[in-house]
Enzyme design. Structure first.
Site, PDB file in Angstrom:
ATOM      1  N   HIS A 100       0.863  -1.177   0.000  1.00 56.15           N
ATOM      2  CA  HIS A 100       0.000   0.000   0.000  1.00 56.15           C
ATOM      3  C   HIS A 100       0.898   1.225   0.000  1.00 56.15           C
ATOM      4  CE1 HIS A 100      -2.983   2.929   1.266  1.00 56.15           C
ATOM      5  NE2 HIS A 100      -3.936   2.026   1.132  1.00 56.15           N
ATOM      6  N   ARG A 124      -6.686  10.482   0.057  1.00 54.25           N
ATOM      7  CA  ARG A 124      -6.526  10.984  -1.312  1.00 54.25           C
ATOM      8  C   ARG A 124      -7.878  11.129  -1.993  1.00 54.25           C
ATOM      9  NH1 ARG A 124      -3.073   6.505  -3.288  1.00 54.25           N
ATOM     10  NH2 ARG A 124      -3.344   5.622  -1.202  1.00 54.25           N
TER      11      ARG A 124
END
Lengths: 246, 603
Positions: free
Chosen positions: B237, B257
């Site tokens: 990740h 994000r």
């Protein structure tokens, strides 16, 4: 590297003693890091329960210098390290070994609470409509990570061991989440008053203070539930109204 | 069989109580069979609880252009077309029903203005698709399944670990393991077994995964003779915490994000704009402004490059750090606080949308994410590879042995999209439960082989008889070795060295000793977990050596390009009867023309 001393309760089934461990500490460490280091380097058989190490699963509950806390979210920088940091298991539950307690009672009690029962779907496709404002209130309760620290600190369980008569703050929060769920149609007021012993709570708010999720257990969950009990059982007008509505 | 074991008999035994395991147990139980669940932790603590961003399902509540076809095409593109297309199809079609079902069981998702389930943007998903509850969706999901499941008469064995699967002439017959509290051995007789054990993150040093993630299902299935697929694809990740050292690896949700957070190097440059892969160019914003508008729901805007797939974002971060543009602690900056410039009350907005991120950074790193950027870097997060299963039934090639969720392969191909994991657990957990129940009903009872049980029990107790090496040290050295030699950027010579190291580590694991007694003994549990960790590490390394190309999460420094030779096949691993590791390339099954057409339409 600097070191710190951890005075950890070691023992089984309630019999045991404190043992001191000196271990190296570094920037940003939490209590669980220190316990892991001690376990890996000095006491391989040390029993400690943990999972996520990020305050999300509620497994590593213990008493740190007497305060019920999550070990993974307690920074060493928040503790006095010129004296030993005292670590012991939660007091409200039977000890298994070292820092691990038998919390299975909580799971058994939960099972006895009437489950979620939704109203009929609002739309033809089987879905419901709910406003965010109505959901907000219950989402607060559903943040609960079941660490059981509120159960640990509650004097009804901790000092008086009334586990057979009182379900404790965690399960009152659980009941509140069901009772205030916008879709739920079940009524749990009778059980709250009788088997679940909500009357034992004298709203000292100790549970709210230790909640790592910041849930306002007493104000937002327990007091409104107490009001429901009062409304239903002691207000004749309300009672009549409810009967007519059914 | 000796009497010192506690014995249980079920139609369906589910190993693991995360999202997939609980969903499988619920479904099996609904099909009228006796169900037992084994979980290494307490109920409700499994790794699913840590999932943050949301559940991907094409409900179309926020953008009505979304439907299963778009979700299917997104999943295939994200997986570089190595996915099992049938699983990707079933997943995209069934995820919406699985999410709505959770709501019927009491889950409370965030809402749209008209009162429906709200959906958010996430990497690789064309439209806002993730049903979510702030950034604690996994908790909501596991609690809903848990609170629903406890009323269905399912037996739950908490804090218990399986050591081996049992077979009866080729067919699955049950499992053997121990419970942590007293260290007693448990024998489970079962007509069908569902593996739902999650991933392998603990094979690496920097990981977002908990201690439980030791590749149990992968190793149990492998040892039982089932074949595994795609083991070279380990998802790193892109955004894990990196400072302070004690929190290194803890996940920072992609939701940051999705809500408008940007990645910057130490020079303040949004480096993600510098490298946009060709197959995503048409879907990616040209300007920072367009990217921002996308995150705020502008249907005409395209997504910012921060929301490209995880494999790509992770590699870009590694590149920035390697080329000297990283942050002081060796990561990059992830900034959500900048949105103050774009919206009023940004502080409150961030706290409401990302409460646990706010909490996590405040408490663990003294960072207020509403005011300053976070430092982040890649962390081992997810295993795309796993037990090879039939798409519809989730059965492995061992009759009666099923697998669902992270420990099964197929859905995600070479790279998983965020949000597709929780939906995977629900869709295929349900299917595994349903077909395991059916298998149990259709197949006669099994008999257990007591010699296999006795041998496993003896072996499990051997560490107590040795004055051997500290198992934590062996585990630690394994994690460091895998991190260094089979990590995010791979090379043939390093991986060959990893295989040699694994041989030595296996020798050390055989000599690991433990102190104390059998009751809740962390050292003993760690010693027993080593076998599985070593097995999956070897499988990952062998598959990664075999795939001489870079694709999805698998990046080879010595073969940086894609290659046709392996780009059209999966790598299958299976243990032979004599214990050898057999490895073969298996060509992908041809897509049916209607699905081909879907992919074409969505290009």
């Amino acid at each position: 590297m600097p070191t710190a001393t951890f005075r950890i309760w070691r023992g089984q089934n309630g019999k045991g003693e404190f043992q001191d461990y000196v271990t190296e500490i570094s920037d940003g460490m939490v209590v669980l890091d220190a316990v892991h280091r001690i376990q890996a380097e000095q006491a391989n058989d040390l029993a400690v329960r943990w999972n996520c190490k990020a305050g999300k699963c509620g497994s590593c509950s213990a008493e740190i210098n007497g305060n019920p806390r999550l070990m993974c979210m307690t920074r060493l920088s928040s503790l006095r390290l010129d004296q030993a940091v005292v670590l012991q298991p939660m007091k409200s539950f039977p000890s298994i070994k070292d820092l691990v307690t038998d919390v299975s009672w909580n799971f058994r009690v939960k099972k006895a609470i009437k489950p979620f029962k939704p109203r009929r779907p609002d739309a033809a496709d089987g879905t419901w409509r709910m406003a965010q404002e109505d959901v907000d209130r219950v989402q607060e309760f559903r943040k609960c990570i079941e660490c059981f620290l509120c159960q640990d600190v509650c004097h009804v369980l901790r000092e008086h061991s009334l586990h057979d008569h009182f379900v404790g703050p965690r399960l009152l929060v659980y009941t509140a989440a069901l009772e205030m769920h916008p879709l739920d149609n079940e009524n749990r007021v009778n059980e709250l008053r009788n088997g679940n012993g909500i009357g034992y709570c004298n709203i000292t708010k100790c549970c709210t203070k230790v909640c790592p999720e910041g849930i306002r257990i007493t104000d937002n969950a327990i007091i409104p539930l107490k009001e429901r009990v009062v409304d239903e059982h002691f207000d004749p007008l309300q009672k009549l109204f409810r009967i007519l509505r059914k | 069989m000796t009497t010192e074991y506690q014995t249980f008999d079920y139609d369906v035994l589910v190993i693991g109580a995360g999202g997939a395991g609980l969903r499988a147990a619920i479904e099996a139980s609904a099909n009228g069979v006796r169900v037992g669940v084994i979980t290494k932790s307490l109920l409700g603590k499994a790794h699913t609880v840590m999932a943050e961003g949301g559940i991907a399902a094409a409900l179309g509540n926020v953008d009505d252009r979304d439907n299963w076809k778009v979700h299917f095409a997104d999943t295939m593109r994200g997986g570089q077309y190595l996915n099992d297309w049938r699983m990707a199809e079933l997943h995209a079609k069934e995820a919406p029903d699985r999410v709505r079902e959770l709501e019927a069981w009491g889950a409370l998702f965030d809402r749209t203005k008209d009162g429906r389930i709200l959906q958010r943007n996430f990497g690789g998903h064309r439209y806002p698709r993730l049903a979510h509850v702030g950034d604690r969706t996994g908790l909501e999901m596991i609690r809903t399944l848990q609170d629903h499941g406890i009323h269905l008469g399912i037996d739950v064995h908490m804090e218990s670990t399986v050591l081996t699967l049992l077979k009866d002439s080729g067919r699955i017959a049950g499992a053997f393991g121990y419970e942590r509290e007293r260290g007693r051995f448990l024998v489970f007789q079962a007509r069908a077994v569902v593996l739902a054990t999650g991933g392998i993150g603990r094979a690496y040093q920097v990981t977002s995964n908990s201690w439980e993630y030791t590749g149990d299902g992968h190793a149990l299935a492998y040892d039982a003779g089932a074949s595994l697929s795609d083991m070279e694809f380990v998802q790193f990740h892109p955004t894990g915490m990196i400072w302070p050292p004690s929190v290194r690896g803890i996940l920072v949700t992609e939701g940051v994000r999705g809500e408008g957070g940007v990645l910057q190097n130490k020079e303040g440059r949004r480096f993600m704009f510098d490298d946009i892969p060709e197959n995503y160019r048409a879907q990616t914003a040209d300007t920072e402004d367009e990217g921002w508008r996308y995150t705020q729901g502008d249907r005409n805007a395209r997504r910012p490059p921060e929301l490209l797939t995880r494999d790509h974002v992770a590699r870009c971060i590694v590149r920035e750090v390697r080329e000297g543009r990283g942050t002081p602690h060796g990561g990059v900056f992830l900034d959500i606080s900048w949105i103050k410039a774009r919206m009023p009350n940004a502080d409150a907005h961030i706290k409401r949308k990302l409460p646990s991120m706010y909490h996590q950074f405040k408490q663990l790193a003294d960072i207020d994410i509403t005011q300053e950027p976070m430092e982040v870097g890649p962390t081992t997060h997810y295993m795309m590879g796993g037990v090879r299963v039939d798409a519809d039934t989730q059965m492995s090639d061992v009759p009666g042995l099923f697998a669902a969720g992270e420990c099964a392969a197929g859905l995600h191909g070479a790279n998983r999209l965020g949000g597709n994991s929780l939906s995977d657990l629900l869709v295929f957990g349900k299917r595994a439960g349903e077909y395991a129940a059916r298998f149990a009903k259709e197949n006669a009872t099994v008999t257990l082989d007591s010699s296999q049980i006795d041998a496993t029990a003896r072996e499990a107790l051997e560490p107590f008889e040795r004055n051997g090496e500290n198992p934590y040290q062996v585990q630690h050295d394994l994690q460091r070795m895998m991190q260094d030699l089979v990590g995010i950027v791979r090379r043939e010579d390093e991986m060959e060295r990893a295989l040699e190291e694994l041989g030595k580590l296996r020798e050390r694991a055989r000599n690991a000793g433990v102190v104390g007694n059998r009751e809740y003994n962390g050292g003993w549990h760690t010693a027993l977990d080593l076998h599985n960790l070593l097995t999956v590490s070897e499988l990952i390394t062998c598959a990664a050596i075999e795939r001489k190309e870079s694709r999805g999460a698998h990046f080879r420094d010595d073969y940086p390009q894609k290659s046709e030779a392996t780009g059209t096949c999966n790598i299958i691993l299976q243990r032979s009867d004599s214990g050898e590791l057999n490895l073969k390339r298996e060509p992908l099954r041809e897509l049916p023309s209607e699905l081909k057409q879907v992919i074409e339409e969505m290009k």
